[in-house]
Write an enzyme that holds these catalytic residues in place. Structure first.
Site, PDB file in Angstrom:
ATOM      1  N   ASP A 135     -36.941  74.995-124.087  1.00  0.00           N
ATOM      2  CA  ASP A 135     -36.747  74.622-125.495  1.00  0.00           C
ATOM      3  C   ASP A 135     -36.545  75.760-126.499  1.00  0.00           C
ATOM      4  O   ASP A 135     -35.952  75.544-127.542  1.00  0.00           O
ATOM      5  CB  ASP A 135     -37.864  73.687-125.964  1.00  0.00           C
ATOM      6  N   CYS A 189     -35.589  51.541-130.199  1.00  0.00           N
ATOM      7  CA  CYS A 189     -36.700  51.442-131.148  1.00  0.00           C
ATOM      8  C   CYS A 189     -36.713  50.041-131.777  1.00  0.00           C
ATOM      9  O   CYS A 189     -37.772  49.502-132.093  1.00  0.00           O
ATOM     10  CB  CYS A 189     -36.562  52.484-132.267  1.00  0.00           C
ATOM     11  N   CYS A 199     -48.088  58.862-139.017  1.00  0.00           N
ATOM     12  CA  CYS A 199     -48.031  60.311-139.217  1.00  0.00           C
ATOM     13  C   CYS A 199     -49.005  60.719-140.328  1.00  0.00           C
ATOM     14  O   CYS A 199     -48.876  60.269-141.470  1.00  0.00           O
ATOM     15  CB  CYS A 199     -46.609  60.725-139.576  1.00  0.00           C
ATOM     16  N   CYS A 215     -44.829  68.622-140.930  1.00  0.00           N
ATOM     17  CA  CYS A 215     -45.318  68.212-139.600  1.00  0.00           C
ATOM     18  C   CYS A 215     -46.453  69.141-139.140  1.00  0.00           C
ATOM     19  O   CYS A 215     -46.356  70.366-139.234  1.00  0.00           O
ATOM     20  CB  CYS A 215     -44.156  68.238-138.614  1.00  0.00           C
ATOM     21  N   CYS A 245     -47.656  60.550-133.557  1.00  0.00           N
ATOM     22  CA  CYS A 245     -46.488  59.655-133.566  1.00  0.00           C
ATOM     23  C   CYS A 245     -46.144  59.183-132.155  1.00  0.00           C
ATOM     24  O   CYS A 245     -45.562  58.106-131.986  1.00  0.00           O
ATOM     25  CB  CYS A 245     -45.285  60.321-134.235  1.00  0.00           C
TER      26      CYS A 245
HETATM   27  S1  SF4 Z   1     -43.159  54.203-132.417  1.00  0.00           S
HETATM   28 FE1  SF4 Z   1     -41.379  55.170-133.405  1.00  0.00          FE
HETATM   29  S2  SF4 Z   1     -40.251  56.133-131.770  1.00  0.00           S
HETATM   30 FE2  SF4 Z   1     -41.654  54.678-130.785  1.00  0.00          FE
HETATM   31  S3  SF4 Z   1     -40.432  52.790-130.572  1.00  0.00           S
HETATM   32 FE3  SF4 Z   1     -41.527  52.647-132.503  1.00  0.00          FE
HETATM   33  S4  SF4 Z   1     -40.068  53.471-134.009  1.00  0.00           S
HETATM   34 FE4  SF4 Z   1     -39.340  54.125-131.992  1.00  0.00          FE
HETATM   35  S1  SF4 Z   2     -46.256  65.402-134.652  1.00  0.00           S
HETATM   36 FE1  SF4 Z   2     -45.546  63.414-135.391  1.00  0.00          FE
HETATM   37  S2  SF4 Z   2     -47.364  62.417-136.273  1.00  0.00           S
HETATM   38 FE2  SF4 Z   2     -47.837  64.588-136.026  1.00  0.00          FE
HETATM   39  S3  SF4 Z   2     -47.380  65.454-138.037  1.00  0.00           S
HETATM   40 FE3  SF4 Z   2     -45.535  65.736-136.761  1.00  0.00          FE
HETATM   41  S4  SF4 Z   2     -44.283  63.932-137.171  1.00  0.00           S
HETATM   42 FE4  SF4 Z   2     -46.329  63.515-137.932  1.00  0.00          FE
END
Ligand code: SF4
Ligand code: SF4
Length: 350
Positions: A135, A189, A199, A215, A245
């Site tokens: 990555d 999704c 989040c 983030c 998330c």
């Molecule tokens: S939690 Fe977020 S990434 Fe996962 S299916 Fe739902 S909308 Fe898509």
């Molecule tokens: S990793 Fe996902 S839930 Fe955690 S701060 Fe970043 S976007 Fe938000």
């Protein structure tokens, strides 16, 4: 025309090298290039200036490595089955939470070795010119993986496989072999948007749009300066990255546990006690995190993260004592975060 290596052969070779899934993509990323340029223009990458480097070569593999005809995209599962469950750790403010991908050996090392061994095995079968990337390299790994059929980019901007969830690393082999390309994955999704309100810092500002500056992964890993005060409370006890998330994503019921022994938990970092971590010297940090991805952020950023987490926890004597010590730390960054944390605990205790 007969492909130089059949899909089945490639899958077999990828599995032998330790990957769970493989796909092949072409090199056209025009739509994703436009999205990347828009994201950069909005400044959502924050201090990740390396995202601006290499210009369009980042989104044009054939310009990055002349002669590239295909990208072999590979996935390796990392979820450590031996780790303490994530939710109870997140709920205990005396413990630190480390993103589950970072609990084992540094994945850059593991993946680079596996990619090199696969690329060599292919070369032994059919000579080819190649470069491997994990990555940190300048390639758009998620769009390439989507085009290679490994999954779709979810609203949280991580890649999701319908039979694999999202707890996997990606790696790429850029090759001049004219391998048959796979069908890009379709998105699933649907009407779900569970990741967005989950989040803690509202970093997913719109579906499929991440403001990295908000983030917790960026704030605790990429950012080496002072963490903006507005995010410190929301960081909670997350001391290295964040999985929230992904933890709420329904597709992760299909996530697979890591098969690679190097992804087993090291140094009991799946549920470490914050007060103990806060006392670690630079030498402790260097030796405990030998071979771990956590070592990449350095002692100063690590202790900075730990004292922020302590400031979000209970005002017990051990926490107050270690924070008082850190207030006079040689590092101005650590000292400032420790003062912030101490003020919070003393206010709560009063
Ligand atoms: S939690 Fe977020 S990434 Fe996962 S299916 Fe739902 S909308 Fe898509
Ligand atoms: S990793 Fe996902 S839930 Fe955690 S701060 Fe970043 S976007 Fe938000």
């Amino acid at each position: 025309m007969e492909p130089p290596i059949s899909r089945e052969e490639l899958q077999e070779m990828a599995r032998a090298a330790g990957f769970s899934r493989v796909g092949v993509a072409g090199v056209d990323l025009a739509t994703d290039e436009a999205r990347l340029l828009q994201w950069l223009a909005r400044g959502h990458h924050g201090r990740m200036h390396y995202m601006e480097r290499h210009g369009t070569r980042r989104s044009r593999p054939a310009e990055l490595i002349p002669g590239t005809a295909r990208v072999i995209s590979l996935a390796m599962d990392y979820w450590p089955a031996d780790a303490a469950p994530a939710e109870p750790v997140l709920a205990d403010p005396r413990l630190g939470y480390v993103s589950r991908y970072a609990l084992g050996r540094d994945y850059h090392k593991v993946l680079r070795q596996a990619l090199a061994s696969l690329a060599d095995a292919i070369a032994a079968r059919v000579p080819h010119s190649y470069r491997v990337f994990v990555d940190s390299g300048p390639v758009l790994e998620k769009p390439l993986a989507r085009n290679a059929g490994l999954g779709w980019i979810g609203k949280h901007t991580n890649l999701i496989g319908s039979d694999a969830g999202s707890y996997f690393f990606l790696g790429e082999i850029l090759t001049d072999l004219p391998l048959p390309v796979d069908e890009p994955a379709t998105a699933h999704c649907g009407s779900c948007s569970a990741c967005m309100p989950a989040c803690p810092t509202q970093a997913i500002i719109a579906p499929f749009e991440l403001d990295a500056r908000r983030c917790i992964s960026y704030l605790t890993i990429e950012l080496r300066e002072s963490i903006p005060v507005e995010f410190r409370a929301a960081i909670g006890n997350r001391i290295y990255g964040c999985d929230d998330c992904q933890l709420v994503c329904p597709w992760n019921k299909f996530a697979r546990a890591a098969a690679h022994p190097d992804f087993r938990v090291r140094q009991e970092m799946d549920a470490p006690r914050l007060v103990e971590l806060a006392g670690w010297s630079r030498e402790d940090f260097e030796s405990r995190f030998e071979g771990s991805a956590i070592r990449r952020i350095g002692h100063e950023a690590f202790i900075r993260n730990v004292v922020v987490a302590l400031g979000n926890g209970p005002p017990d004597e051990a926490a107050l004592a270690v924070l008082r010590q850190r207030c006079s730390d040689d590092s101005a960054i650590i000292a400032e975060h420790a003062r912030w944390a101490l003020d919070r605990l003393q206010f709560r205790a009063s």
